[in-house]
Design a protein around this motif. Structure first.
Motif, PDB file in Angstrom:
ATOM      1  N   ASN A  77      -2.436   0.775   4.293  1.00 40.29           N
ATOM      2  CA  ASN A  77      -2.647  -0.166   4.251  1.00 40.29           C
ATOM      3  C   ASN A  77      -3.433  -0.718   2.897  1.00 40.29           C
ATOM      4  OD1 ASN A  77      -1.911  -0.805   7.127  1.00 40.29           O
ATOM      5  ND2 ASN A  77      -3.842  -0.056   7.941  1.00 40.29           N
ATOM      6  N   THR A  83       2.556   0.903  -0.260  1.00 44.38           N
ATOM      7  CA  THR A  83       4.142   1.117  -0.223  1.00 44.38           C
ATOM      8  C   THR A  83       5.073   2.098   0.982  1.00 44.38           C
ATOM      9  OG1 THR A  83       4.400  -0.979  -0.383  1.00 44.38           O
ATOM     10  CG2 THR A  83       6.282  -0.354   0.734  1.00 44.38           C
ATOM     11  N   ARG A  84       5.359   3.046  -0.127  1.00 46.63           N
ATOM     12  CA  ARG A  84       5.559   3.976   0.307  1.00 46.63           C
ATOM     13  C   ARG A  84       5.273   5.138   0.621  1.00 46.63           C
ATOM     14  NH1 ARG A  84       4.749   4.330  -5.839  1.00 46.63           N
ATOM     15  NH2 ARG A  84       3.369   6.029  -5.276  1.00 46.63           N
ATOM     16  N   GLU A  92      -0.119  -1.547  -3.977  1.00 47.75           N
ATOM     17  CA  GLU A  92       0.717  -2.243  -3.348  1.00 47.75           C
ATOM     18  C   GLU A  92       1.893  -0.979  -3.623  1.00 47.75           C
ATOM     19  OE1 GLU A  92       1.530  -6.152  -5.334  1.00 47.75           O
ATOM     20  OE2 GLU A  92      -0.377  -6.984  -4.143  1.00 47.75           O
ATOM     21  N   ALA A  93       2.266  -0.890  -4.468  1.00 51.06           N
ATOM     22  CA  ALA A  93       3.614  -0.118  -4.632  1.00 51.06           C
ATOM     23  C   ALA A  93       3.090   1.438  -3.691  1.00 51.06           C
ATOM     24  CB  ALA A  93       3.792   0.500  -5.697  1.00 51.06           C
ATOM     25  N   TYR A  94       1.864   1.957  -4.034  1.00 47.21           N
ATOM     26  CA  TYR A  94       2.007   3.168  -3.337  1.00 47.21           C
ATOM     27  C   TYR A  94       1.652   3.241  -2.259  1.00 47.21           C
ATOM     28  CZ  TYR A  94      -1.397   7.134  -2.467  1.00 47.21           C
ATOM     29  OH  TYR A  94      -1.536   8.398  -1.777  1.00 47.21           O
ATOM     30  N   LYS A 133      -0.077  -3.856  -7.963  1.00 46.89           N
ATOM     31  CA  LYS A 133       0.791  -3.530  -8.440  1.00 46.89           C
ATOM     32  C   LYS A 133       0.781  -2.789  -8.257  1.00 46.89           C
ATOM     33  CE  LYS A 133       3.024  -7.570 -10.032  1.00 46.89           C
ATOM     34  NZ  LYS A 133       3.201  -8.715  -9.284  1.00 46.89           N
ATOM     35  N   GLY A 185       2.984   4.258   3.526  1.00 44.46           N
ATOM     36  CA  GLY A 185       2.748   3.283   4.638  1.00 44.46           C
ATOM     37  C   GLY A 185       1.402   3.167   5.264  1.00 44.46           C
TER      38      GLY A 185
END
Length: 129
Positions: free
Chosen positions: A23, A18-19, A14-16, A11, A21
């Motif tokens: 993959n 997402t911030r 995934e958060a990192y 998690k 941009g």
């Protein structure tokens, strides 16, 4: 990161990404793992996918001993592959390895190696190394 990575680590990653941009690439591992060769083979395939189209792998997160299912990961071999493939940084999540495996951090060769000392050294839960 490995498909077997600890849920909270997944998690966080995934958060990192997402911030930033970026993959996120998970290394699929079979259940049950029969040999270190299976782990190494899947790891190499995932790195190839990660580097496709001129991409770079900036961070690889590897569990030393996975939580569920419990598997001792050949971290030295995977880190060596990362070095050969020019992965920028390797972070080993060793929450379950201190007290369960022999650990020589110099020999392992990760950029970051962290463990939770409360599990084996009876330190307060907020202590990690």
């Amino acid at each position: 990161m490995l498909h077997y990575a600890y849920g909270a680590v997944k998690k966080s990653m995934e958060a990192y990404v997402t911030r930033t941009g970026s993959n996120l690439l998970e290394v699929p591992l079979p259940f049950a793992v029969k040999s270190n060769d299976e782990i190494v083979s899947e790891f190499r395939k995932a790195l190839e996918r990660g580097k496709s189209n001129g991409n770079r792998v900036r961070l690889n997160v590897i569990d030393h001993v996975t939580s569920m299912p419990c598997v001792v990961i050949p971290v030295k071999e995977l880190i060596q592959i990362c070095r050969e493939e020019w992965v920028d940084h390797v972070f080993v999540d060793a929450a379950h390895s201190i007290g369960c495996t022999d650990v020589d951090m110099k020999e392992i060769g990760a950029d970051f190696y962290t463990s939770n000392l409360h599990k084996w050294f009876f330190y307060p839960p907020s202590i990690a190394s």
